[in-house]
Design a protein around this motif. Structure first.
Motif, PDB file in Angstrom:
ATOM      1  N   THR A  79       0.767  -1.140  -0.217  1.00 31.61           N
ATOM      2  CA  THR A  79       0.022   0.010  -0.129  1.00 31.61           C
ATOM      3  C   THR A  79       0.831   1.197  -0.036  1.00 31.61           C
ATOM      4  O   THR A  79       1.668   1.324   0.708  1.00 31.61           O
ATOM      5  N   LEU A  96      -4.841  -2.017   4.417  1.00 27.94           N
ATOM      6  CA  LEU A  96      -4.458  -3.332   3.894  1.00 27.94           C
ATOM      7  C   LEU A  96      -4.718  -3.402   2.666  1.00 27.94           C
ATOM      8  O   LEU A  96      -5.666  -2.849   1.881  1.00 27.94           O
ATOM      9  N   PRO A 130      -5.595  -5.569  -1.022  1.00 22.07           N
ATOM     10  CA  PRO A 130      -6.677  -6.512  -1.335  1.00 22.07           C
ATOM     11  C   PRO A 130      -6.290  -8.106  -1.067  1.00 22.07           C
ATOM     12  O   PRO A 130      -7.440  -8.668  -0.526  1.00 22.07           O
ATOM     13  N   TYR A 188      -8.635  -8.005   4.906  1.00 20.00           N
ATOM     14  CA  TYR A 188      -9.215  -7.000   3.982  1.00 20.00           C
ATOM     15  C   TYR A 188     -10.658  -6.700   4.012  1.00 20.00           C
ATOM     16  O   TYR A 188     -10.955  -7.842   3.759  1.00 20.00           O
TER      17      TYR A 188
END
Length: 542
Positions: A292, A337, A339, A344
């Protein structure tokens, strides 16, 4: 007692093992020998395993040092390293490891259990100013050491030279994975002390490679450790890191066969051209990753100490436009988070792009005319361009953000210095999972234990209630309560972002790297699930 001899399974990750293949079939036969050249634009900050924590130096540190357990190359499967075997108590609170005999540091001294104890205590000690202390929170005595009231951890005991015992305050579903992190690397106390605070430039370990040369701003040369204790490793004789290479220049040199890996990746402006060109066939490594990229909002710096302000700037960012800047090599992020990570929340949509609502929230916070701030970013393309897009979005709601584009080590230093960086765009330093578990996206980057000097909690966010919920989730037995544990973590991240919004999650990026055609093996050898580049496992086709 559960006994595992010469085989340390992925017990802590049974609930998440479907995330990535446990073992990858190697398409080619390793060819031992040879040298490789890797390029980067920016210099390396440090090779100290207790301090270094970015995607650039992580692989090099991993190659220099050893840990009790480690990942098998190209897999998420834990296997023996310094430890030949271990016992775990029935209540999951006591781990006892037996060390592999005959392992030596590169200074010639034997590795002992006392070195294991001292090294982890050093990583946790706040005097070290390293970012890894929070990972070891479950060891008895870690809280006292991080508080500065103890110099040792009673939960780590060197029973004899070849036996080390860990006592935990509660079961920890990720403890084995923590022991495979660079922060758990074993170092010799005498070498650290004789380096006089400069161990990061003069590392001594027991890993697959040794550092032969480091010319600041030019190159680092690593050579094969002839006394490495793992048979038939590493595959290559040496690797050289060349510093100061612009990414586009590195790609031209790659085409000419002068370098083997363009470490900074493929610039977005060049990506589509390379992907369509037959010249680059077999040279692009492109895979999904647990990553991320985000903007941190320093919760200790005005006006970001106000949750309404943080929520407002979340609504101001047009993430779809930013993804277009990198030619679609990412998907917009709604939460911390990624995917593919267990925990998630598919139903959580995050903050919608809504500049008008953002302005209204700023007005509620007493800032109807906006405010001025700074945003730090890496100076390597495309990060400055992405930051300019963020700057423009903020300007639309009255926020004037001055861009501070600096080298990666300076971004890290600013983020880890209390009160210095109001905002940090993490691009190029976005969070990549240390191991595929949701707790890894909390403790080191959002937990109270990482809101310290030198830490990676650049939002300086600390919510003790959330900390307690995270520890309770990690104490749930895996796999028996895996689903319940994942739901607990999902709710933790949803609550953090909804109520406190210390981040602006921007996108989840694919990892794209260019490598020379002469380098054999599957892509995963170079872009390992547990680290960016696995030098130990690299081999070349001569």
């Amino acid at each position: 007692m559960n006994k595992f001899v010469k085989q340390i399974g992925l017990a802590a990750l049974l609930a998440t093992s479907a995330l990535m293949p446990a073992r990858l079939a190697l398409a080619d036969t390793p060819t031992n020998g040879g040298d490789i050249i890797v390029t980067y634009k920016d210099d390396i900050a440090t090779l100290d395993p207790a301090i270094g924590y970015d995607w650039q130096n992580w692989s090099m540190i991993n190659a220099l040092f050893s840990r009790l357990v480690d990942y098998k190359p190209g897999t998420t499967e834990l296997g023996p390293s310094l430890a030949d075997s271990y016992d775990v108590s029935d209540d999951g609170k006591v781990y006892t490891f037996k060390l592999h005999p005959g392992v030596k540091f590169t200074n010639g001294r034997a590795v002992t259990a006392a070195d294991v104890k001292w090294s982890i205590e050093r990583a946790v000690n706040p005097k070290t100013q390293g970012p890894g202390a929070g990972f070891f929170h479950s060891i008895v005595g870690a809280d006292k050491m991080t508080a500065g009231t103890a110099e040792t951890m009673e939960g780590i005991t060197a029973i004899d030279d070849h036996t080390v015992k860990f006592t935990l305050s509660q079961p920890d579903a990720t403890f084995l994975n923590v022991l495979a992190l660079n922060f758990a690397s074993v170092v010799p106390k005498e070498a650290v002390e004789s380096a006089g605070g400069d161990f990061g430039k003069h590392p001594v370990g027991s890993g697959a490679f040794t550092l032969k040369e480091w010319t600041i701003g030019q190159r680092l040369v690593f050579q094969k450790n002839p006394d490495y204790f793992i048979k038939d490793r590493p595959h290559v004789d040496s690797f050289t890191i060349e510093i100061g290479q612009e990414p586009l220049v590195a790609l031209l040199r790659l085409q000419k066969g002068e370098v083997d890996i363009a470490g900074d990746g493929i610039p977005p402006a060049k990506y589509l051209e390379m992907k369509k060109s037959p010249e680059f066939e077999g040279m692009i490594v492109d895979r999904q990753q647990l990553e991320t990229s985000y903007v941190t909002l320093n919760t200790q710096v005005k006006p970001f100490d106000n949750a309404k302000v943080r929520q407002a700037v979340n609504m101001a960012i047009n993430k779809d436009r930013i993804v277009r800047i990198i030619n679609g090599r990412a998907t917009p992020a709604s939460q911390v988070l990624p995917p593919l990570m267990p925990g998630y929340d598919q139903n959580y949509k995050g903050y919608a792009y809504d500049p008008e609502k953002a302005k209204a929230l700023l007005a509620e916070a007493g800032l109807k005319d906006g405010f001025s701030t700074q945003i730090y970013t890496s100076n390597t393309d495309p990060q400055p361009r992405i930051t300019q897009a963020i700057q423009q979005d903020l300007a639309a709601i009255g926020v004037k953000a001055e861009i501070k584009a600096v080298a990666n080590p300076n971004v890290i230093a600013a983020g880890g210095t209390q009160g210095q960086a109001p905002m940090v765009w993490s691009g190029g330093l976005g969070w990549i999972a240390d191991f595929p578990d949701p707790s890894d996206f909390y403790g080191p980057i959002l937990g109270c234990g990482s809101a310290v000097a030198g830490g990676w909690n650049w939002s300086w966010y600390c919510n003790k209630d959330i900390d307690a919920r995270g520890q309770a989730a990690d104490a749930m037995p895996v796999p028996a309560k895996a689903e319940e544990r994942n739901k607990a973590w999902a709710q933790i991240f949803t609550d953090i972002q909804t109520n406190d919004a210390p981040w602006i999650p921007v996108f989840n990026e694919r990892r794209v790297v260019a490598k020379a055609k002469r380098m054999g093996g599957p892509d995963e050898i170079y872009i390992d699930p547990t680290r960016v580049i696995n030098y130990e496992a690299i081999y070349v086709n001569k």
